[in-house]
Scaffold this motif. Structure first.
Motif, PDB file in Angstrom:
ATOM      1  N   VAL A  35      24.324 -36.859   8.214  1.00 16.22           N
ATOM      2  CA  VAL A  35      23.114 -37.428   8.778  1.00 16.22           C
ATOM      3  C   VAL A  35      22.246 -36.304   9.346  1.00 16.22           C
ATOM      4  O   VAL A  35      22.742 -35.215   9.665  1.00 16.22           O
ATOM      5  N   GLU A  36      20.958 -36.605   9.475  1.00 11.75           N
ATOM      6  CA  GLU A  36      20.013 -35.671  10.073  1.00 11.75           C
ATOM      7  C   GLU A  36      19.307 -36.396  11.224  1.00 11.75           C
ATOM      8  O   GLU A  36      18.448 -37.251  10.991  1.00 11.75           O
ATOM      9  N   PRO A  37      19.659 -36.101  12.468  1.00 12.67           N
ATOM     10  CA  PRO A  37      18.980 -36.736  13.595  1.00 12.67           C
ATOM     11  C   PRO A  37      17.508 -36.315  13.674  1.00 12.67           C
ATOM     12  O   PRO A  37      17.124 -35.266  13.148  1.00 12.67           O
ATOM     13  N   TYR A  38      16.714 -37.135  14.370  1.00 19.10           N
ATOM     14  CA  TYR A  38      15.322 -36.762  14.597  1.00 19.10           C
ATOM     15  C   TYR A  38      15.055 -36.464  16.067  1.00 19.10           C
ATOM     16  O   TYR A  38      14.003 -35.923  16.406  1.00 19.10           O
ATOM     17  N   ASP A  39      15.999 -36.797  16.940  1.00 18.90           N
ATOM     18  CA  ASP A  39      15.877 -36.447  18.356  1.00 18.90           C
ATOM     19  C   ASP A  39      17.261 -36.104  18.894  1.00 18.90           C
ATOM     20  O   ASP A  39      17.971 -36.973  19.393  1.00 18.90           O
ATOM     21  N   PRO A  40      17.651 -34.831  18.806  1.00 20.77           N
ATOM     22  CA  PRO A  40      19.004 -34.451  19.229  1.00 20.77           C
ATOM     23  C   PRO A  40      19.207 -34.481  20.736  1.00 20.77           C
ATOM     24  O   PRO A  40      20.335 -34.334  21.208  1.00 20.77           O
ATOM     25  N   THR A  41      18.129 -34.669  21.508  1.00 24.94           N
ATOM     26  CA  THR A  41      18.255 -34.622  22.962  1.00 24.94           C
ATOM     27  C   THR A  41      18.683 -35.956  23.572  1.00 24.94           C
ATOM     28  O   THR A  41      18.950 -36.027  24.764  1.00 24.94           O
ATOM     29  N   THR A  42      18.740 -37.010  22.763  1.00 20.25           N
ATOM     30  CA  THR A  42      19.148 -38.324  23.256  1.00 20.25           C
ATOM     31  C   THR A  42      20.666 -38.479  23.155  1.00 20.25           C
ATOM     32  O   THR A  42      21.204 -38.631  22.063  1.00 20.25           O
ATOM     33  N   ASP A  43      21.350 -38.377  24.277  1.00 19.49           N
ATOM     34  CA  ASP A  43      22.811 -38.546  24.364  1.00 19.49           C
ATOM     35  C   ASP A  43      23.543 -37.746  23.296  1.00 19.49           C
ATOM     36  O   ASP A  43      24.272 -38.303  22.460  1.00 19.49           O
ATOM     37  N   PRO A  44      23.383 -36.418  23.280  1.00 21.05           N
ATOM     38  CA  PRO A  44      24.043 -35.627  22.234  1.00 21.05           C
ATOM     39  C   PRO A  44      25.561 -35.741  22.254  1.00 21.05           C
ATOM     40  O   PRO A  44      26.198 -35.742  21.194  1.00 21.05           O
ATOM     41  N   GLU A  45      26.151 -35.841  23.450  1.00 18.14           N
ATOM     42  CA  GLU A  45      27.611 -35.953  23.525  1.00 18.14           C
ATOM     43  C   GLU A  45      28.094 -37.254  22.876  1.00 18.14           C
ATOM     44  O   GLU A  45      29.057 -37.259  22.097  1.00 18.14           O
ATOM     45  N   GLY A  46      27.420 -38.361  23.214  1.00 19.66           N
ATOM     46  CA  GLY A  46      27.814 -39.634  22.633  1.00 19.66           C
ATOM     47  C   GLY A  46      27.602 -39.670  21.130  1.00 19.66           C
ATOM     48  O   GLY A  46      28.435 -40.200  20.385  1.00 19.66           O
ATOM     49  N   PHE A  47      26.485 -39.098  20.686  1.00 20.75           N
ATOM     50  CA  PHE A  47      26.204 -39.061  19.253  1.00 20.75           C
ATOM     51  C   PHE A  47      27.293 -38.276  18.522  1.00 20.75           C
ATOM     52  O   PHE A  47      27.814 -38.728  17.491  1.00 20.75           O
ATOM     53  N   ARG A  48      27.631 -37.121  19.039  1.00 25.05           N
ATOM     54  CA  ARG A  48      28.630 -36.274  18.382  1.00 25.05           C
ATOM     55  C   ARG A  48      29.979 -36.984  18.323  1.00 25.05           C
ATOM     56  O   ARG A  48      30.684 -36.912  17.301  1.00 25.05           O
ATOM     57  N   ARG A  49      30.324 -37.674  19.391  1.00 24.88           N
ATOM     58  CA  ARG A  49      31.608 -38.364  19.423  1.00 24.88           C
ATOM     59  C   ARG A  49      31.685 -39.429  18.324  1.00 24.88           C
ATOM     60  O   ARG A  49      32.677 -39.516  17.588  1.00 24.88           O
ATOM     61  N   VAL A  50      30.634 -40.224  18.193  1.00 30.26           N
ATOM     62  CA  VAL A  50      30.633 -41.276  17.183  1.00 30.26           C
ATOM     63  C   VAL A  50      30.596 -40.672  15.779  1.00 30.26           C
ATOM     64  O   VAL A  50      31.317 -41.122  14.873  1.00 30.26           O
ATOM     65  N   ALA A  51      29.751 -39.642  15.580  1.00 31.20           N
ATOM     66  CA  ALA A  51      29.663 -39.004  14.265  1.00 31.20           C
ATOM     67  C   ALA A  51      31.017 -38.436  13.848  1.00 31.20           C
ATOM     68  O   ALA A  51      31.441 -38.592  12.688  1.00 31.20           O
ATOM     69  N   ASP A  52      31.698 -37.790  14.774  1.00 26.97           N
ATOM     70  CA  ASP A  52      33.025 -37.243  14.464  1.00 26.97           C
ATOM     71  C   ASP A  52      34.004 -38.346  14.096  1.00 26.97           C
ATOM     72  O   ASP A  52      34.785 -38.219  13.141  1.00 26.97           O
ATOM     73  N   ASP A  53      33.983 -39.431  14.852  1.00 26.19           N
ATOM     74  CA  ASP A  53      34.894 -40.544  14.569  1.00 26.19           C
ATOM     75  C   ASP A  53      34.667 -41.123  13.178  1.00 26.19           C
ATOM     76  O   ASP A  53      35.614 -41.589  12.526  1.00 26.19           O
ATOM     77  N   LEU A  54      33.408 -41.094  12.723  1.00 20.96           N
ATOM     78  CA  LEU A  54      33.059 -41.665  11.424  1.00 20.96           C
ATOM     79  C   LEU A  54      33.124 -40.647  10.287  1.00 20.96           C
ATOM     80  O   LEU A  54      32.886 -40.996   9.129  1.00 20.96           O
ATOM     81  N   GLY A  55      33.426 -39.398  10.601  1.00 19.13           N
ATOM     82  CA  GLY A  55      33.479 -38.367   9.573  1.00 19.13           C
ATOM     83  C   GLY A  55      32.118 -37.950   9.066  1.00 19.13           C
ATOM     84  O   GLY A  55      31.985 -37.509   7.912  1.00 19.13           O
ATOM     85  N   LEU A  56      31.091 -38.062   9.916  1.00 23.12           N
ATOM     86  CA  LEU A  56      29.731 -37.703   9.526  1.00 23.12           C
ATOM     87  C   LEU A  56      29.403 -36.278   9.959  1.00 23.12           C
ATOM     88  O   LEU A  56      29.467 -35.950  11.148  1.00 23.12           O
ATOM     89  N   THR A  57      29.037 -35.448   9.003  1.00 17.07           N
ATOM     90  CA  THR A  57      28.536 -34.108   9.276  1.00 17.07           C
ATOM     91  C   THR A  57      27.062 -34.197   9.664  1.00 17.07           C
ATOM     92  O   THR A  57      26.336 -35.061   9.172  1.00 17.07           O
ATOM     93  N   VAL A  58      26.608 -33.301  10.516  1.00 17.80           N
ATOM     94  CA  VAL A  58      25.183 -33.196  10.838  1.00 17.80           C
ATOM     95  C   VAL A  58      24.609 -32.087   9.967  1.00 17.80           C
ATOM     96  O   VAL A  58      24.876 -30.905  10.178  1.00 17.80           O
ATOM     97  N   SER A  59      23.853 -32.486   8.946  1.00 13.67           N
ATOM     98  CA  SER A  59      23.341 -31.507   7.984  1.00 13.67           C
ATOM     99  C   SER A  59      22.330 -30.569   8.617  1.00 13.67           C
ATOM    100  O   SER A  59      22.274 -29.376   8.299  1.00 13.67           O
ATOM    101  N   SER A  60      21.535 -31.110   9.545  1.00 11.65           N
ATOM    102  CA  SER A  60      20.455 -30.386  10.210  1.00 11.65           C
ATOM    103  C   SER A  60      19.877 -31.366  11.211  1.00 11.65           C
ATOM    104  O   SER A  60      20.284 -32.530  11.261  1.00 11.65           O
TER     105      SER A  60
END
Length: 247
Positions: A35-60
Motif C-alpha cells: 500500500v501507499e499511504p497519503y498521510d503518514p502522520t495519522t497514527d503511524p504506529e497503529g497503521f504499521r501494526r495493522v499493515a504488519d499483521d496483514l502482511g502489507l508492505t509500504v511501497s512508498s
C-alpha cells in the motif's frame, strides 16, 4: 522478482476515515501485498501494526505534510510507517511548471527536501498531475525539463493517467525518463479531466505498453474518483494486472 502490486490509499480515503483497519484488511483480502499511504502522520504506529499483521508492505508514501509541517517530525512518522521512499504529490503552484525559472525553483525545493531526507535514510520523489505535462518548456514536457534539474537521488513517480491527459505519449515519456522512474500510478478511465476513473484495463489506457516501458517500477493502483464500487474496481484492477504478469 516483480514487485507486489500496491494501491494508493487515497482511493479509499472516505472508507479509511470510517474504519481504517477493516479497509486495510479488505485490500489484503483482494490480494494486494503493498500500500501507499497519503498521510503518514495519522497514527503511524497503529497503521504499521495493522499493515504488519496483514502482511502489507509500504511501497512508498505521499507526504504533503513536508510542505507545511516540521520536516523532522514528518520523517519520524514515515520511518514508523515503514518506507524510505517519500513522494511530494503536489502542493506546488501550477504556474511554476510553465517556465524554466519556475522549474528551477521547484527543483531547488525538491533538492532541498532530498538533502533533509538523506539525513533520515530516505529519498524524495515527485508525483505528477496533468499540469507538469501540458506545458512545453524548450520543446519538451515540463516534467522532462524538471528531471534534468533534479539532484541524482530525486526520483519520479509518474502518474500515467494524468500524463496521458496532459498530452503525453506515455510509453515514450517513460522511456525518456527511465533513469528517474521508481514508481508508476497505474489508473484508467476515459482520459478526460473531471470524469471518474474505472478499473485498470477497463478504460482507454494502453496499460501493457506502459508497464513494459518501466518494468522495474512499483505499480500502484489509484482511482481518484471511481465510476463504480471502489472495492470492485480495486479487485478488477488487481485481477487484470495479475493476468498481465502471467501472460
Amino acid at each position: 522478482m516483480t514487485l507486489p502490486i500496491s494501491v494508493q490509499l487515497y482511493t479509499v480515503r472516505d472508507e479509511l476515515a470510517a474504519d481504517r483497519d477493516a479497509v486495510l484488511r479488505r485490500i489484503a483480502e483482494i490480494g494486494y501485498r503493498a500500500v501507499e499511504p497519503y498521510d503518514p502522520t495519522t497514527d503511524p504506529e497503529g497503521f504499521r501494526r495493522v499493515a504488519d499483521d496483514l502482511g502489507l508492505t509500504v511501497s512508498s508514501t505521499h507526504a504533503y505534510a513536508l510542505l507545511s509541517q516540521e520536516p523532522a517530525k514528518v520523517f519520524d512518522a514515515i520511518a514508523t510507517v515503514g518506507t524510505d521512499k517519500v513522494i511530494i504529490p503536489g502542493g506546488i503552484a501550477e504556474e511554476e511548471f510553465t517556465t524554466r525559472d519556475g522549474l528551477a525553483r521547484t527543483a531547488d525545493l525538491l533538492n532541498g527536501l532530498a538533502e533533509q531526507a538523506a539525513g533520515h535514510g530516505m529519498r524524495i520523489g515527485y508525483h505528477n498531475h496533468w499540469w507538469e505535462i501540458e506545458p512545453r518548456v524548450d520543446g519538451r514536457h515540463a516534467i522532462e525539463v524538471l528531471a534534468d534539474l533534479l539532484a541524482p537521488e530525486v526520483f519520479l513517480e509518474i502518474d500515467t493517467y494524468w500524463a496521458a491527459v496532459g498530452g503525453a505519449d506515455v510509453p515514450a515519456l517513460l522511456g525518456r525518463l527511465a533513469e528517474r522512474i521508481e514508481a508508476l500510478h497505474v489508473k484508467d478511465g476515459p482520459g478526460i479531466k473531471g470524469e471518474p476513473h474505472v478499473a485498470v484495463g477497463a478504460g482507454v489506457m494502453p496499460v501493457p505498453a506502459i508497464l513494459a516501458a518501466a518494468p522495474g517500477a512499483w505499480r500502484i493502483v489509484e482511482l481518484d474518483e471511481c465510476a463504480t464500487d471502489v472495492f470492485t474496481a480495486l479487485a478488477d484492477s488487481h485481477a487484470y494486472l495479475t493476468s498481465l504478469e502471467s501472460s
